[in-house]
Scaffold this motif. Sequence first.
Motif, PDB file in Angstrom:
ATOM      1  N   ILE A 212     -48.823 -20.947  17.482  1.00 52.20           N
ATOM      2  CA  ILE A 212     -48.742 -21.525  16.145  1.00 52.20           C
ATOM      3  C   ILE A 212     -47.309 -21.465  15.629  1.00 52.20           C
ATOM      4  CG2 ILE A 212     -51.125 -20.904  15.585  1.00 52.20           C
ATOM      5  CD1 ILE A 212     -49.975 -18.596  13.863  1.00 52.20           C
ATOM      6  N   HIS A 213     -47.040 -22.275  14.603  1.00 52.10           N
ATOM      7  CA  HIS A 213     -45.718 -22.242  13.965  1.00 52.10           C
ATOM      8  C   HIS A 213     -45.850 -21.462  12.658  1.00 52.10           C
ATOM      9  CE1 HIS A 213     -41.599 -23.794  13.387  1.00 52.10           C
ATOM     10  NE2 HIS A 213     -41.895 -23.621  12.108  1.00 52.10           N
ATOM     11  N   ILE A 214     -44.969 -20.490  12.456  1.00 56.68           N
ATOM     12  CA  ILE A 214     -45.048 -19.636  11.271  1.00 56.68           C
ATOM     13  C   ILE A 214     -43.793 -19.802  10.410  1.00 56.68           C
ATOM     14  CG2 ILE A 214     -45.141 -17.248  10.429  1.00 56.68           C
ATOM     15  CD1 ILE A 214     -46.664 -16.509  12.982  1.00 56.68           C
ATOM     16  N   VAL A 215     -43.999 -20.060   9.116  1.00 58.60           N
ATOM     17  CA  VAL A 215     -42.903 -20.042   8.141  1.00 58.60           C
ATOM     18  C   VAL A 215     -43.150 -18.819   7.268  1.00 58.60           C
ATOM     19  CG1 VAL A 215     -41.754 -21.248   6.261  1.00 58.60           C
ATOM     20  CG2 VAL A 215     -42.670 -22.549   8.185  1.00 58.60           C
ATOM     21  N   TRP A 216     -42.201 -17.887   7.284  1.00 60.78           N
ATOM     22  CA  TRP A 216     -42.401 -16.556   6.702  1.00 60.78           C
ATOM     23  C   TRP A 216     -41.359 -16.301   5.609  1.00 60.78           C
ATOM     24  CZ3 TRP A 216     -41.067 -11.737  10.197  1.00 60.78           C
ATOM     25  CH2 TRP A 216     -41.356 -10.556   9.521  1.00 60.78           C
ATOM     26  N   GLN A 217     -41.832 -16.290   4.352  1.00 67.14           N
ATOM     27  CA  GLN A 217     -40.950 -15.941   3.236  1.00 67.14           C
ATOM     28  C   GLN A 217     -41.097 -14.448   2.960  1.00 67.14           C
ATOM     29  OE1 GLN A 217     -40.654 -18.156  -0.751  1.00 67.14           O
ATOM     30  NE2 GLN A 217     -41.518 -16.208  -1.381  1.00 67.14           N
ATOM     31  N   THR A 218     -40.003 -13.719   3.142  1.00 71.86           N
ATOM     32  CA  THR A 218     -40.060 -12.259   3.065  1.00 71.86           C
ATOM     33  C   THR A 218     -39.766 -11.699   1.679  1.00 71.86           C
ATOM     34  OG1 THR A 218     -37.699 -12.005   3.559  1.00 71.86           O
ATOM     35  CG2 THR A 218     -39.203 -12.164   5.444  1.00 71.86           C
ATOM     36  N   GLY A 219     -39.052 -12.461   0.843  1.00 66.15           N
ATOM     37  CA  GLY A 219     -38.489 -11.902  -0.389  1.00 66.15           C
ATOM     38  C   GLY A 219     -37.153 -11.257  -0.056  1.00 66.15           C
ATOM     39  N   LYS A 220     -36.225 -11.262  -1.004  1.00 68.48           N
ATOM     40  CA  LYS A 220     -34.866 -10.755  -0.736  1.00 68.48           C
ATOM     41  C   LYS A 220     -34.841  -9.285  -0.338  1.00 68.48           C
ATOM     42  CE  LYS A 220     -32.388 -14.110  -3.568  1.00 68.48           C
ATOM     43  NZ  LYS A 220     -31.645 -14.380  -4.795  1.00 68.48           N
ATOM     44  N   THR A 221     -35.697  -8.477  -0.963  1.00 66.74           N
ATOM     45  CA  THR A 221     -35.697  -7.030  -0.713  1.00 66.74           C
ATOM     46  C   THR A 221     -35.969  -6.697   0.750  1.00 66.74           C
ATOM     47  OG1 THR A 221     -36.678  -6.831  -2.913  1.00 66.74           O
ATOM     48  CG2 THR A 221     -36.646  -4.847  -1.564  1.00 66.74           C
ATOM     49  N   TYR A 222     -36.842  -7.471   1.381  1.00 65.08           N
ATOM     50  CA  TYR A 222     -37.304  -7.142   2.736  1.00 65.08           C
ATOM     51  C   TYR A 222     -36.659  -7.976   3.835  1.00 65.08           C
ATOM     52  CZ  TYR A 222     -40.959  -5.134  -0.227  1.00 65.08           C
ATOM     53  OH  TYR A 222     -41.636  -4.445  -1.193  1.00 65.08           O
ATOM     54  N   TYR A 223     -35.812  -8.928   3.434  1.00 61.51           N
ATOM     55  CA  TYR A 223     -35.331  -9.925   4.391  1.00 61.51           C
ATOM     56  C   TYR A 223     -34.618  -9.306   5.604  1.00 61.51           C
ATOM     57  CZ  TYR A 223     -32.687 -13.790   6.398  1.00 61.51           C
ATOM     58  OH  TYR A 223     -32.138 -14.690   7.274  1.00 61.51           O
ATOM     59  N   GLU A 224     -33.639  -8.430   5.369  1.00 66.15           N
ATOM     60  CA  GLU A 224     -32.855  -7.879   6.486  1.00 66.15           C
ATOM     61  C   GLU A 224     -33.740  -7.130   7.472  1.00 66.15           C
ATOM     62  OE1 GLU A 224     -29.891  -8.702   7.202  1.00 66.15           O
ATOM     63  OE2 GLU A 224     -29.515  -9.798   5.343  1.00 66.15           O
ATOM     64  N   ARG A 225     -34.685  -6.363   6.947  1.00 70.54           N
ATOM     65  CA  ARG A 225     -35.583  -5.602   7.812  1.00 70.54           C
ATOM     66  C   ARG A 225     -36.495  -6.520   8.632  1.00 70.54           C
ATOM     67  NH1 ARG A 225     -40.030  -1.984   5.333  1.00 70.54           N
ATOM     68  NH2 ARG A 225     -41.079  -1.432   7.246  1.00 70.54           N
ATOM     69  N   CYS A 226     -37.010  -7.551   7.986  1.00 69.68           N
ATOM     70  CA  CYS A 226     -37.901  -8.498   8.669  1.00 69.68           C
ATOM     71  C   CYS A 226     -37.146  -9.293   9.726  1.00 69.68           C
ATOM     72  CB  CYS A 226     -38.555  -9.437   7.656  1.00 69.68           C
ATOM     73  SG  CYS A 226     -39.682  -8.612   6.513  1.00 69.68           S
ATOM     74  N   LYS A 227     -35.922  -9.710   9.375  1.00 70.03           N
ATOM     75  CA  LYS A 227     -35.108 -10.471  10.322  1.00 70.03           C
ATOM     76  C   LYS A 227     -34.773  -9.627  11.555  1.00 70.03           C
ATOM     77  CE  LYS A 227     -31.035 -13.386  10.695  1.00 70.03           C
ATOM     78  NZ  LYS A 227     -29.639 -13.515  10.286  1.00 70.03           N
ATOM     79  N   ALA A 228     -34.480  -8.333  11.320  1.00 72.36           N
ATOM     80  CA  ALA A 228     -34.180  -7.420  12.431  1.00 72.36           C
ATOM     81  C   ALA A 228     -35.385  -7.283  13.365  1.00 72.36           C
ATOM     82  CB  ALA A 228     -33.770  -6.057  11.888  1.00 72.36           C
ATOM     83  N   ALA A 229     -36.585  -7.221  12.795  1.00 76.36           N
ATOM     84  CA  ALA A 229     -37.808  -7.121  13.603  1.00 76.36           C
ATOM     85  C   ALA A 229     -38.018  -8.392  14.421  1.00 76.36           C
ATOM     86  CB  ALA A 229     -39.008  -6.870  12.702  1.00 76.36           C
ATOM     87  N   TRP A 230     -37.716  -9.539  13.796  1.00 74.43           N
ATOM     88  CA  TRP A 230     -37.824 -10.840  14.486  1.00 74.43           C
ATOM     89  C   TRP A 230     -36.829 -10.917  15.641  1.00 74.43           C
ATOM     90  CZ3 TRP A 230     -34.074 -14.944  14.068  1.00 74.43           C
ATOM     91  CH2 TRP A 230     -34.481 -16.172  14.596  1.00 74.43           C
ATOM     92  N   GLU A 231     -35.604 -10.457  15.399  1.00 79.04           N
ATOM     93  CA  GLU A 231     -34.576 -10.465  16.463  1.00 79.04           C
ATOM     94  C   GLU A 231     -34.941  -9.513  17.590  1.00 79.04           C
ATOM     95  OE1 GLU A 231     -31.119  -9.558  14.155  1.00 79.04           O
ATOM     96  OE2 GLU A 231     -30.708 -11.677  13.671  1.00 79.04           O
ATOM     97  N   ALA A 232     -35.514  -8.351  17.223  1.00 79.10           N
ATOM     98  CA  ALA A 232     -35.912  -7.361  18.240  1.00 79.10           C
ATOM     99  C   ALA A 232     -37.018  -7.907  19.143  1.00 79.10           C
ATOM    100  CB  ALA A 232     -36.376  -6.079  17.556  1.00 79.10           C
ATOM    101  N   ALA A 233     -37.794  -8.863  18.600  1.00 78.99           N
ATOM    102  CA  ALA A 233     -38.873  -9.472  19.395  1.00 78.99           C
ATOM    103  C   ALA A 233     -38.381 -10.673  20.199  1.00 78.99           C
ATOM    104  CB  ALA A 233     -40.001  -9.891  18.465  1.00 78.99           C
TER     105      ALA A 233
END
Length: 358
Positions: A212-233
Motif C-alpha cells: 500500500i501507499h502511505i502518506v504519514w503526517q507526523t506533526g512537527k514535534t515528532y517529525y525528526e524521530r519518525c523520519k529517523a525510523a523511516w530511514e532506519a527501515a
Amino acid sequence: MRYLISGGGTGGHIFPAVSIANALKELDPEAQILFVGALGRMEMERVPQAGYEIVGLPVRGFNRSQPWKNISVLFDLFKSIRMVKRIIREFRPDVGVGVGGYASGAAMWAASQMGIPILLQEQNGFAGVTNKILKNKAAKICVAYEGMERFFPAEKIILTGNPVRQNLTTGVKSQESGVKRLLIIGGSLGARTINEAVMGAISSQVSGLSAIHIVWQTGKTYYERCKAAWEAAGSPSNIEVHDFLSDMPDQYANADLVISRAGASSISELCLLGKPSILVPSPNVAEDHQTHNAMALVKKEAAVLVRDAEASEKLLPTALQLLQDEKQLQKLHTNILQLAQKDSAKRIAEEVMKLIEK
C-alpha cells in the motif's frame, strides 16, 4: 458590522473560527472582523495567515494537578478580561462569537458583561468547560451533535454541524494506480501513539505494508524521530513522511482509508468527504470528549475505533485488513456520508447576523 471572534489552542478551534469569519465576509463583504487569541498559541500564527487581525491575551489553562500554581493563572485571567474590555471599547463589536478555548472564555465573558450579544459554537459531543461556563450568557449555541440539551438550555441550541476548511472539497484525485492509499493524520500538533504505532510497524516490517501507499503526517514535534525510523527501515518509497500537509484537499481525495484522532474538526471533515476511517481518540483531552465524538460514528457503523492503549498492537493490522475489504470500505463510506452537516459555516454566520438584527 463589527464581529469579535475568539478561541483557539488547537486546529480544532482555529479552523472553525476562520471558516465562520470567511462565511461572514461572504454574507457581509464590508464586515470588520477582529480575532482574540491566547499569546504563544497556534492561533497567533494561523489567523494572520488566513488574512485576519488577531490580538493576543496572556490567558492560559488551569493547572489541575498542582492547584497552588493557579494564583498566577487567575491573575492572568483577570488581566485578560481587562484587556478585552479595552479592546471592545476601541473596536465596538456588534456581536461576539466564541468557539472554545481559554481566550474565548475571557473574551466572551467580557463581551457579555458589556451588553454585547454572544453566540457560542461547540464542536464536540461532550461540551467543553469554557462553553459550559458561558452557556447562560449566550444568546445562541450552535452544536455539531444531537443530545446537547444535557449541557445547554434547549431553547438556545441550533444543530449546525462543525465548520470545515472551505477548500476541502476541491481536492483532485490522481490517476488510479491500483494501489490502496492510507492517509495517517494525528491532528495539527501530531499524535504520539499513532506515530509510535506506525514506527513500530515500519521497523518490524509488518506483512502487507509494502503493498500500500502511505502518506504519514507526523506533526512537527515528532517529525525528526519518525523520519529517523523511516530511514532506519531503508527509506521505503511507498511511505511519505511529512511534518505537516498543506495540500489536505488532494490528500483526502486520494485516500482510500484515513487514520485519525477523533477531534471534532477532523470528524466533520471525514463526514463531509465520506472517508472510511479508523479513529484513535486521544486520552489526553478534557472529559475524554474524543471518545464521545468517535462513538457517535461507531454506533452508526460509520467508523472503526481503535483505543489509544491498543494502537501499537492493533492499529496498522486493522488498517491493512480493512483496505483489503472493499465491501466494508463501501459500507463505512455510505454511513459516514449520511452524518455530514453541509454549509455549517454559512448557517452559523446567518445565526450571528440574526443576533445583530435583533
